[in-house]
Design an enzyme around this catalytic site. Structure first.
Site, PDB file in Angstrom:
ATOM      1  N   LYS A 191      35.519  31.711  28.344  1.00 29.45           N
ATOM      2  CA  LYS A 191      35.301  31.174  29.689  1.00 29.45           C
ATOM      3  C   LYS A 191      34.552  32.223  30.494  1.00 29.45           C
ATOM      4  O   LYS A 191      35.135  33.201  30.949  1.00 29.45           O
ATOM      5  CB  LYS A 191      36.668  30.867  30.330  1.00 29.45           C
ATOM      6  N   GLU A 266      41.386  44.287  30.691  1.00 29.43           N
ATOM      7  CA  GLU A 266      40.523  45.326  31.256  1.00 29.43           C
ATOM      8  C   GLU A 266      40.379  45.006  32.729  1.00 29.43           C
ATOM      9  O   GLU A 266      39.769  43.992  33.087  1.00 29.43           O
ATOM     10  CB  GLU A 266      39.131  45.299  30.598  1.00 29.43           C
ATOM     11  N   CYS A 300      33.254  48.302  37.014  1.00 28.65           N
ATOM     12  CA  CYS A 300      34.678  48.657  37.065  1.00 28.65           C
ATOM     13  C   CYS A 300      34.872  50.162  37.039  1.00 28.65           C
ATOM     14  O   CYS A 300      35.838  50.670  37.578  1.00 28.65           O
ATOM     15  CB  CYS A 300      35.427  47.979  35.937  1.00 28.65           C
ATOM     16  N   GLU A 403      39.600  49.001  45.518  1.00 28.61           N
ATOM     17  CA  GLU A 403      38.335  48.791  44.823  1.00 28.61           C
ATOM     18  C   GLU A 403      37.464  47.859  45.667  1.00 28.61           C
ATOM     19  O   GLU A 403      37.887  46.760  46.007  1.00 28.61           O
ATOM     20  CB  GLU A 403      38.596  48.149  43.460  1.00 28.61           C
TER      21      GLU A 403
HETATM   22  P1  NAP Z   1      38.203  37.906  38.703  1.00 32.00           P
HETATM   23  O1  NAP Z   1      38.198  37.130  39.942  1.00 32.00           O
HETATM   24  O2  NAP Z   1      39.471  38.463  38.210  1.00 32.00           O
HETATM   25  O3  NAP Z   1      37.524  36.970  37.617  1.00 32.00           O
HETATM   26  C1  NAP Z   1      37.387  37.324  36.265  1.00 32.00           C
HETATM   27  C2  NAP Z   1      37.428  36.072  35.427  1.00 32.00           C
HETATM   28  O4  NAP Z   1      38.704  35.452  35.567  1.00 32.00           O
HETATM   29  C3  NAP Z   1      36.406  35.020  35.829  1.00 32.00           C
HETATM   30  O5  NAP Z   1      35.955  34.350  34.664  1.00 32.00           O
HETATM   31  C4  NAP Z   1      37.234  34.101  36.695  1.00 32.00           C
HETATM   32  O6  NAP Z   1      36.699  32.809  36.749  1.00 32.00           O
HETATM   33  C5  NAP Z   1      38.539  34.108  35.962  1.00 32.00           C
HETATM   34  N1  NAP Z   1      39.685  33.685  36.753  1.00 32.00           N
HETATM   35  C6  NAP Z   1      39.818  33.653  38.112  1.00 32.00           C
HETATM   36  N2  NAP Z   1      41.044  33.203  38.457  1.00 32.00           N
HETATM   37  C7  NAP Z   1      41.709  32.936  37.305  1.00 32.00           C
HETATM   38  C8  NAP Z   1      43.017  32.462  36.994  1.00 32.00           C
HETATM   39  N3  NAP Z   1      43.889  32.162  37.941  1.00 32.00           N
HETATM   40  N4  NAP Z   1      43.348  32.328  35.709  1.00 32.00           N
HETATM   41  C9  NAP Z   1      42.484  32.643  34.726  1.00 32.00           C
HETATM   42  N5  NAP Z   1      41.234  33.088  34.952  1.00 32.00           N
HETATM   43  C10 NAP Z   1      40.847  33.245  36.223  1.00 32.00           C
HETATM   44  O7  NAP Z   1      37.262  39.158  38.775  1.00 32.00           O
HETATM   45  P2  NAP Z   1      35.777  39.197  39.251  1.00 32.00           P
HETATM   46  O8  NAP Z   1      35.803  39.226  40.734  1.00 32.00           O
HETATM   47  O9  NAP Z   1      34.990  38.160  38.564  1.00 32.00           O
HETATM   48  O10 NAP Z   1      35.313  40.606  38.660  1.00 32.00           O
HETATM   49  C11 NAP Z   1      35.520  41.773  39.319  1.00 32.00           C
HETATM   50  C12 NAP Z   1      36.740  42.515  38.783  1.00 32.00           C
HETATM   51  O11 NAP Z   1      36.642  42.724  37.390  1.00 32.00           O
HETATM   52  C13 NAP Z   1      36.860  43.885  39.374  1.00 32.00           C
HETATM   53  O12 NAP Z   1      38.188  44.127  39.755  1.00 32.00           O
HETATM   54  C14 NAP Z   1      36.459  44.817  38.241  1.00 32.00           C
HETATM   55  O13 NAP Z   1      36.975  46.100  38.300  1.00 32.00           O
HETATM   56  C15 NAP Z   1      36.924  44.075  37.063  1.00 32.00           C
HETATM   57  N6  NAP Z   1      36.170  44.485  35.890  1.00 32.00           N
HETATM   58  C16 NAP Z   1      36.785  45.272  34.968  1.00 32.00           C
HETATM   59  C17 NAP Z   1      36.106  45.698  33.836  1.00 32.00           C
HETATM   60  C18 NAP Z   1      36.775  46.555  32.811  1.00 32.00           C
HETATM   61  O14 NAP Z   1      36.280  46.649  31.712  1.00 32.00           O
HETATM   62  N7  NAP Z   1      37.899  47.181  33.097  1.00 32.00           N
HETATM   63  C19 NAP Z   1      34.788  45.285  33.651  1.00 32.00           C
HETATM   64  C20 NAP Z   1      34.188  44.487  34.603  1.00 32.00           C
HETATM   65  C21 NAP Z   1      34.907  44.084  35.716  1.00 32.00           C
HETATM   66  P3  NAP Z   1      35.705  32.362  37.932  1.00 32.00           P
HETATM   67  O15 NAP Z   1      34.888  33.533  38.302  1.00 32.00           O
HETATM   68  O16 NAP Z   1      34.927  31.303  37.284  1.00 32.00           O
HETATM   69  O17 NAP Z   1      36.571  31.871  39.021  1.00 32.00           O
END
Ligand code: NAP
Ligand code: MG
Length: 500
Positions: A191, A266, A300, A403
């Protein structure tokens, strides 16, 4: 128009389908979501809005693929060959994939080419070697009663793997999961983030072209709270691999307890980048700027907390400000652009709130601090924000503790090493850290005291498929990449054979 540019325009000209059970189609409900260009705010194309019913069909397809002799009985060498073929195809289509990512995510096309596409190729290439090399053991056990036995272990696929990934490096984050999962013989339901699904859909076309049997890889597009949550809760998913925010990671871990599925996470970071007084300051000024502003700060591991020794603080800050002011902000599709727009209007609003909050809590803006305008009529609706440096910050401020995931640096000065270590570790996260010094003893000592999954000494933001990556504390569970990840995509079976 170049050939890659023409192919991207053709790709964007049609509404996109998703890939389930080896077929391209719409969501069962017929619902769709627009995919926007962050540089203009305009619609690029649309994608299916999959829901729990689509997830269910995809999970069943993945389950069936695990029993399909075309996948189950493939020799390890032949599984590796498929991954290698996929790496070739990504490489052959690299310019097109990079441009597509630049349109959909907003990032500079050069970054997309070198980092997103480059990493994807390396991942499939590296993991292509593992199927024939991840060996079990024979174990010298000591059974009761003097029974003679042969005891050995085999690594079997976990089964149906769900992967939920974010928007900052869309295709390469998907590949961080796909490559090891496929190498170990699993079937995957992926997804992507709803705002950046396009490159992953193009990747799925290449997966199909490479010859993976139907159902081995399924891509369900749609909203995280709907399709992502359905995967986390699904009783027939054996493992969920998630990259994203700590808040969503927590929800996924909770949902996964229903069938006790295996979980790897992650999550976020707020990484310290530490400058000692003897560091090469010219190098520090260049690298500390890149460490936080690379990919619009949407990384991240971004080096978003800078700790500079008091003796060199003024010189480093002057250099950082000067360099930051020279960063060329513009649309990612323009090769001259060094920093593109942030990914969405929502992200722009979030960054704006933090800029206000920093000022309200007493931080000083040294450069940046607001949106970038004047890029021309075409880009008036884009999500551009200036790279920003805050000084006079401390650990009581939310811009230091939280963050931001945007182009915002907070800088602090330090003198005492023990206090520095306390501050560096004063965070719920533990993803990465940077250390700048010419003194090897100081560098290694400090590296040992920072609670982070990755420490870079005199470099920053390097990752490699061969090196493990992951977080301490609330930055995640488990490690990705390297041989460290293989165990998280396999079950280890211990077999006892009575030889008496
Ligand atoms: P996010 O809101 O957590 O979304 C990540 C993924 O989860 C997206 O595909 C999102 O779908 C999905 N999602 C959202 N709500 C969900 C739920 N209730 N159940 C299951 N899946 C759900 O994060 P983001 O804003 O896209 O990305 C930024 C974050 O990712 C930051 O905190 C960053 O640090 C972290 N990150 C970490 C790494 C690492 O390797 N540690 C790498 C990159 C990013 P939709 O977007 O389609 O709603
Ligand atoms: Mg988009």
């Amino acid at each position: 128009m170049s050939q890659p540019a023409r192919r991207v325009q053709e790709f964007l000209a049609a509404p996109r389908s998703m890939f389930v059970a080896g077929r391209w189609g719409d969501a069962l409900s017929g619902a769709r979501l627009d995919s926007l260009d962050p540089a203009t705010g305009r619609v690029l194309t649309s994608i299916p809005a999959g829901d729990e019913h689509d997830v269910d069909v995809a999970v069943r397809a993945a389950r069936a693929a695990l029993d399909d002799p075309r996948w189950r009985d493939l020799s390890p060498m032949d599984r590796g060959r498929l991954l290698d073929r996929l790496a070739d195809l990504v490489e052959e289509n690299a310019d097109e994939l990079a441009l597509l990512e630049a349109y959909d995510n907003g990032k500079p096309v050069g970054v997309a080419r070198a980092v997103d596409v480059g990493t994807t190729v390396k991942l499939f290439r590296y993991f292509a070697g593992w199927p024939s090399k991840f060996e079990g053991s024979t174990i010298p056990v000591s059974p009761r009663g003097g029974l003679k036995v042969l005891n050995y272990t085999v690594h079997e696929p976990v089964g149906v793997v769900a992967a939920v990934v974010p928007w900052n490096f869309p295709m390469s984050m998907a590949s961080w999961k796909l490559a090891p999962a496929l190498a170990m013989g699993n079937a995957v339901v992926l997804k992507p983030a709803e705002i950046t699904s396009l490159s992953t859909l193009r990747l799925a076309e290449l997966i199909d072209e490479a010859g993976f049997p139907p159902g081995v890889v399924n891509v369900v597009t749609g909203r995280g709270a709907v399709a992502g949550a359905a995967l986390a809760a699904h009783d027939d998913v054996d493992k969920i691999a998630f990259t994203g925010s700590t808040a969503v990671g927590r929800q996924i871990a909770r949902a996964a307890t229903g069938n006790m599925k295996n979980v790897s996470l992650e999550l976020g970071g707020k990484s310290p980048n530490i400058v000692l007084p003897d560091a090469d300051l010219a190098e520090v000024i260049a690298a500390a700027t890149d460490a936080v502003f690379f990919n619009q700060g949407q990384v991240c591991t971004a080096g978003s907390r800078l700790y500079v020794h008091a003796d060199v603080y003024d010189e480093v800050m002057a250099g950082l400000v000067e360099r930051t002011r020279r960063i060329v902000v513009g649309p990612g599709t323009d090769p001259a652009t060094q920093m593109g727009p942030v990914v969405s209007a929502a992200q722009l609003a979030t960054v704006g709130e933090y800029l206000d909050l920093g000022r309200e809590q007493g931080a000083t803006v040294l450069t940046g601090g607001g949106p970038v305008t004047g890029l021309g009529e075409d880009y008036a609706g884009g999500y551009f924000v200036a790279p920003t440096i805050f000084a006079d910050t401390d650990h009581t401020m939310r811009v230091v503790r939280e963050e931001i995931f945007g182009p915002v640096l907070v800088a602090m000065r330090w003198t005492d090493t023990d206090e520095l270590v306390t501050l560096a570790n004063d965070t719920p996260y533990g993803l990465s850290a940077g250390i700048w010094t010419r003194n090897l003893t100081d560098a290694h000592r400090l590296a040992g005291r920072i609670k982070a999954g990755t420490v870079w000494i005199n470099c920053y933001n390097y990752t490699d498929p061969a090196s493990p990556f992951g977080g301490y504390k609330q930055s995640g569970w488990g490690r990705e990449m390297g041989h460290a990840v293989l165990g998280s995509y396999t079950e280890t079976k211990s077999v006892w054979v009575n030889l008496s």
